[in-house]
Enzyme design. Structure first.
Site, PDB file in Angstrom:
ATOM      1  N   ASP A 177     -25.259  45.234  -4.759  1.00 18.61           N
ATOM      2  CA  ASP A 177     -25.631  46.530  -5.311  1.00 18.61           C
ATOM      3  C   ASP A 177     -25.845  47.464  -4.126  1.00 18.61           C
ATOM      4  O   ASP A 177     -26.815  47.318  -3.374  1.00 18.61           O
ATOM      5  CB  ASP A 177     -26.913  46.407  -6.141  1.00 18.61           C
ATOM      6  CG  ASP A 177     -27.350  47.728  -6.760  1.00 18.61           C
ATOM      7  OD1 ASP A 177     -26.740  48.777  -6.446  1.00 18.61           O
ATOM      8  OD2 ASP A 177     -28.318  47.721  -7.543  1.00 18.61           O
ATOM      9  N   ASN A 209     -15.077  53.467  -1.677  1.00 20.10           N
ATOM     10  CA  ASN A 209     -14.537  53.879  -2.973  1.00 20.10           C
ATOM     11  C   ASN A 209     -15.605  53.936  -4.067  1.00 20.10           C
ATOM     12  O   ASN A 209     -15.441  54.657  -5.046  1.00 20.10           O
ATOM     13  CB  ASN A 209     -13.422  52.916  -3.391  1.00 20.10           C
ATOM     14  CG  ASN A 209     -12.939  53.142  -4.799  1.00 20.10           C
ATOM     15  OD1 ASN A 209     -12.316  54.156  -5.104  1.00 20.10           O
ATOM     16  ND2 ASN A 209     -13.233  52.196  -5.685  1.00 20.10           N
ATOM     17  N   TYR A 255     -22.416  65.894  -8.675  1.00 20.17           N
ATOM     18  CA  TYR A 255     -21.225  65.179  -8.196  1.00 20.17           C
ATOM     19  C   TYR A 255     -20.512  65.991  -7.124  1.00 20.17           C
ATOM     20  O   TYR A 255     -20.105  65.449  -6.082  1.00 20.17           O
ATOM     21  CB  TYR A 255     -20.300  64.910  -9.377  1.00 20.17           C
ATOM     22  CG  TYR A 255     -19.038  64.150  -9.037  1.00 20.17           C
ATOM     23  CD1 TYR A 255     -19.081  62.804  -8.701  1.00 20.17           C
ATOM     24  CD2 TYR A 255     -17.799  64.793  -9.056  1.00 20.17           C
ATOM     25  CE1 TYR A 255     -17.923  62.099  -8.403  1.00 20.17           C
ATOM     26  CE2 TYR A 255     -16.631  64.098  -8.758  1.00 20.17           C
ATOM     27  CZ  TYR A 255     -16.705  62.759  -8.435  1.00 20.17           C
ATOM     28  OH  TYR A 255     -15.557  62.068  -8.127  1.00 20.17           O
ATOM     29  N   ALA A 285     -21.812  68.173  -5.151  1.00 18.99           N
ATOM     30  CA  ALA A 285     -22.640  68.163  -3.945  1.00 18.99           C
ATOM     31  C   ALA A 285     -22.387  66.905  -3.129  1.00 18.99           C
ATOM     32  O   ALA A 285     -22.229  66.957  -1.904  1.00 18.99           O
ATOM     33  CB  ALA A 285     -24.113  68.265  -4.317  1.00 18.99           C
ATOM     34  N   LYS A 329     -19.710  64.840  -3.203  1.00 19.08           N
ATOM     35  CA  LYS A 329     -18.353  64.745  -2.671  1.00 19.08           C
ATOM     36  C   LYS A 329     -18.096  65.800  -1.595  1.00 19.08           C
ATOM     37  O   LYS A 329     -17.332  65.555  -0.645  1.00 19.08           O
ATOM     38  CB  LYS A 329     -17.332  64.879  -3.802  1.00 19.08           C
ATOM     39  CG  LYS A 329     -17.336  63.697  -4.766  1.00 19.08           C
ATOM     40  CD  LYS A 329     -17.060  62.376  -4.049  1.00 19.08           C
ATOM     41  CE  LYS A 329     -16.961  61.211  -5.021  1.00 19.08           C
ATOM     42  NZ  LYS A 329     -16.690  59.919  -4.356  1.00 19.08           N
TER      43      LYS A 329
END
Length: 269
Positions: A61, A87, A150, A152, A154
């Site tokens: 995790d 990824n 999201y 922010a 990326k």
């Protein structure tokens, strides 16, 4: 870069793009270290790969510091690696005011903080010449309503990739930022699928995206954006962001409806 016989750590391997990319990499002759949280899904992925004996499943995790340390130790025990592909990621299609602090924190952690920390810990274990590929998004350069958190994460990952690549100039390590657009995977909520259909947004198959990622690795492309008109919109947003402000304003009500947002909702206390 010639990938045959290279050792590749692929995080988020059991996801849609991850599993498709695992198949592409296995066919290219790599030795895969497949990270994910669900052993059953990883084992199922592994069983379908060519040359199954060459690959390893690493259950961890990535939100857990202890699990990340154990993952790094396993990579070290296996002799290091040639390619790191960050990824793993997550997103939530919702207005910021409708998201819990925990949901916001998890997105930022998994999409930005985790790849930064994991890359830092794995740098000494990466052989030269080597590659680091950070899996970004078109939303890393285009701020889109309903995906503020999201975007922010990326956008931060894009900046990290660019800066780290410049830090590592001349070291034998190269950093790649690979940015798909909307892809048909379980990563997308039903509301996202319905929104894309309503607006006529193009979506790609994970198999096609994985094929393009493999090409980017082989060519060592520093920056790769997928899709049209997304490639154009990335450039327009950088040069003339007001144009996209107006274009997205016309879609604002539709996006808010599919995101389940009501302007009558109060901000959380």
């Amino acid at each position: 870069m010639e990938l045959n016989n290279k050792t590749v750590l692929l995080t988020g391997a059991s996801g849609g793009i991850g599993s498709a990319l695992a198949h592409r990499l296995a066919l290219a002759g790599t030795r895969l270290l497949l990270q994910g949280r669900d052993r059953h899904r990883l084992d199922r992925l592994l069983s379908g790969l060519p040359h199954i004996e060459r690959h390893r499943v690493l259950v961890a995790d990535l939100l857990s510091p202890d699990d990340r340390r154990a993952l790094v130790q396993q990579v070290q025990q296996l002799g290091g690696l040639d390619v790191l592909i960050n990824n793993a990621g997550t997103s939530s299609f919702a207005w910021l005011s409708d998201q819990t602090p925990a949901a916001v924190s998890e997105q930022l952690m998994l999409n930005l903080t985790v790849p930064v920390l994991l890359t830092r810990e794995l740098l000494p274990l990466l052989r030269r010449p080597g590659l680091i590929m950070n899996m970004g998004s078109a939303f890393g350069a285009i701020g889109y309503p309903g995906y503020s958190v999201y975007c922010a994460g990326k956008a931060g990952l894009r900046g990290f990739s660019e800066a780290l690549g410049r830090e590592l100039a001349g070291s034998g390590l190269k950093v790649l930022y690979f940015a798909p657009r909307a892809t048909r995977t379980e990563f997308n909520s039903p509301a996202t699928v319905e929104l894309n259909a309503a607006l006529g947004n193009h979506t790609d198959s994970p198999e096609w995206v994985a094929g393009q990622a493999l090409i980017a690795l082989q060519r060592r492309q520093k920056r790769r954006w997928l899709g049209w008109p997304e490639c154009l919109l990335v450039r327009l947003n950088a040069l003339f962001p007001g144009l996209l402000d107006h274009a997205l304003a016309r879609q604002h009500a539709t996006i808010a409806r599919f995101a389940g947002h009501s302007h009558d909702k109060e901000m959380p206390s």
